[in-house]
Write an enzyme that holds these catalytic residues in place. Structure first.
Site, PDB file in Angstrom:
ATOM      1  CB  SER A 155      -0.945  -0.041   1.206  1.00 25.67           C
ATOM      2  OG  SER A 155      -1.902   0.972   1.157  1.00 25.67           O
ATOM      3  CG  ASP A 320      -6.247  -3.982  -3.244  1.00 31.08           C
ATOM      4  OD1 ASP A 320      -7.095  -3.131  -2.920  1.00 31.08           O
ATOM      5  OD2 ASP A 320      -5.018  -3.793  -3.120  1.00 31.08           O
ATOM      6  CG  HIS A 353      -5.668  -2.247   0.338  1.00 37.49           C
ATOM      7  ND1 HIS A 353      -4.813  -2.212  -0.743  1.00 37.49           N
ATOM      8  CD2 HIS A 353      -5.143  -1.383   1.259  1.00 37.49           C
ATOM      9  CE1 HIS A 353      -3.825  -1.356  -0.506  1.00 37.49           C
ATOM     10  NE2 HIS A 353      -3.998  -0.853   0.710  1.00 37.49           N
TER      11      HIS A 353
END
Length: 376
Positions: A155, A320, A353
Site C-alpha cells: 500500500s 483489492d 486490500h
C-alpha cells in the site's frame, strides 16, 4: 508464534534541518526504528520495510516493555519476517522505521515544537512520500548502509519502496511494490477526504491543537477508521465473515448495534482511535493523495520510472478494489516499456486490500522466490 522473539525500538536524532517538498523545514527530528537480523560485513544485506498508513516501525517480533519483557504487541508483518521466512533474518538485515509525522515515537504533530515548547499540532508541516524517503536515507547513512538490497512495502509502503528507486536510484538494488498504485484515483482521494472531514469537524479537534485542551477527536478518528476499514476488505470477505447475521438479542428496529458487521466496524474504530493520532492520520492520507511520480513528466509513468536502476517485483491481489490489480499492471507496463527488470504476480485472495498483510502461502512463496534471487 513470532519467529523473531522480543525486540526493542531504537531512536536516532537528527540535528540537521530537513527541507520538505511542501516548502516547510523541520529544524531537527527523531526517527524511531527496529532492526531484525545482522548487517553483514559488506553491509549489502539490508532491506528497508516501509509501513502503510496505520503502520509503524514495529514490523516483527514482540515489543519489549520498559523492563525488557515481551508484551502482547506483535509486529504488523510478523508472519513474513524471521528465520526461514521470506524476509529471512538468517540472511537479511531488516529495518523498519516509523515515518516522520507518525505517532509511534518519530517526530510528529504530538511532539514538542522546539520554537514553542508545546505540541506541534496543526503547525506540523504536511509531509510527503519523498520527504519520508529523504529522512530514511539519512537513517541509512547513520547505519552505514550505502545501498539497500531491497526496499519493500504494501500500500503506502509500496509507494515509498518505488519512490526510493527514483529519489536515490543508486542506493536501491531491488524494490518490492505490493498492493500499491502509481497514484490515487479520484475515488480514493474522495474516500480520504471524507475520512479527514470526519476528524476536522469533530468538536474536540480544536483546529488540530486538541492536545492543549486535554481532549482527542475520538469520534472523528473512529469514523475515519470505520470508513477506511470498509475499503480494505472485499465484499466476498465481508459476506463470508459476517453476512447479514444479527447479534444475539438484537431486533429492536432502532439504531443500536444489531448486525455483526456493525459490531466489528465499531470495535475496529474504537481500537484504532485509542492508539492513533488524528493529526497523523490527516498527514498520512495527504501523503497518499499527493503521491504521483509521473506528475512532473507529463503524466508519463514510463518516463518517470526510466531513471530507476533497481529490479522490481510488483504484486497485486484479485479482490483489492482500493488499489486494484490494474493499478499494479500500470507500473509493470511502464517498466516493461522501458526494458527494465520487472517480475509481476497477481495473487488470488479473498482479503481485499488487506491481502498484503496475510499469511498466504502463494503470496509468500512469490516473495521468497524473488528475495532468494538477490545476490548479497
Amino acid at each position: 508464534m513470532s519467529g523473531i522473539g522480543t525486540v526493542s525500538a531504537q531512536r536516532a536524532h537528527f540535528a540537521e534541518p530537513l527541507r520538505l517538498k511542501g516548502g516547510g523545514v523541520l529544524p531537527s527530528y527523531d526517527l524511531v526504528y527496529e532492526t531484525y537480523g545482522t548487517l553483514n560485513a559488506a553491509k549489502s544485506n539490508a532491506i528497508l520495510v516501509c509501513h502503510a498508513l496505520s503502520g509503524n516501525h514495529h514490523v516483527a517480533g514482540q515489543s519489549a516493555d520498559e523492563f525488557g519483557k515481551p508484551t502482547a504487541n506483535v509486529g504488523w508483518w510478523d508472519n513474513i519476517v524471521g528465520p526461514g521466512r521470506p524476509l529471512d533474518t538468517d540472511r537479511f538485515f531488516i529495518v523498519g522505521v516509523n515515518n516522520l509525522g507518525g505517532c509511534h515515537g518519530s517526530t510528529g504533530p504530538a511532539s514538542a515544537n522546539p520554537a514553542t515548547g508545546k505540541p506541534w499540532g496543526a503547525d506540523f508541516p504536511v509531509v510527503t512520500v519523498e520527504d519520508w524517503v529523504d529522512a530514511q536515507a539519512r537513517l541509512a547513512d547513520r547505519l552505514g548502509i550505502d545501498a539497500w538490497a531491497a526496499t519493500m512495502g504494501g500500500s503506502l509502503g509500496g509507494m515509498q519502496a518505488m519512490q526510493w528507486t527514483l529519489s536515490y536510484p543508486e542506493r536501491v538494488r531491488h524494490a518490492l511494490v505490493i498492493a500499491a498504485t502509481p497514484k490515487l484515483s479520484a475515488e480514493n482521494i474522495a474516500f480520504n477526504d471524507v475520512a479527514r472531514q470526519a476528524i476536522l469537524t469533530d468538536p474536540d479537534f480544536h483546529g488540530g491543537h486538541f492536545y492543549e485542551h486535554g481532549v482527542r477527536p475520538l469520534r472523528g478518528l473512529r469514523l475515519a477508521r470505520m470508513l477506511g476499514h470498509i475499503t480494505y476488505l472485499s465484499d466476498d470477505q465481508m459476506a463470508e465473515k459476517f453476512g447479514r447475521r444479527i447479534k444475539s438479542g438484537a431486533g429492536s428496529y432502532g439504531f443500536d448495534v444489531e448486525f455483526e458487521i456493525e459490531s466489528y466496524l465499531r470495535y475496529q474504530g474504537d481500537k484504532f482511535a485509542g492508539i492513533f493520532d488524528a493529526n497523523t492520520y490527516l498527514r498520512m492520507t495527504k501523503a497518499l493523495d499527493y503521491f504521483d511520480p509521473a506528475l512532473d513528466y507529463g503524466d508519463d509513468l514510463a518516463l518517470a520510472l526510466a531513471r530507476a536502476r533497481a529490479g522490481f517485483l510488483v504484486i497485486g491481489f484479485t479482490t483489492d478494489w482500493r488499489f486494484s490489480p490494474e493499478r499494479s499492471r500500470e507500473i509493470v507496463h511502464a517498466l516493461v516499456h522501458n526494458g527494465q527488470d520487472v517480475a509481476h504476480a497477481e495473487i488470488e485472495s479473498v482479503h481485499g486490500h488487506d491481502s498484503f498483510l496475510m499469511d498466504d502461502p502463494h503470496y509468500h512463496a512469490v516473495v521468497d522466490a524473488y528475495l532468494k534471487r538477490i545476490v548479497l
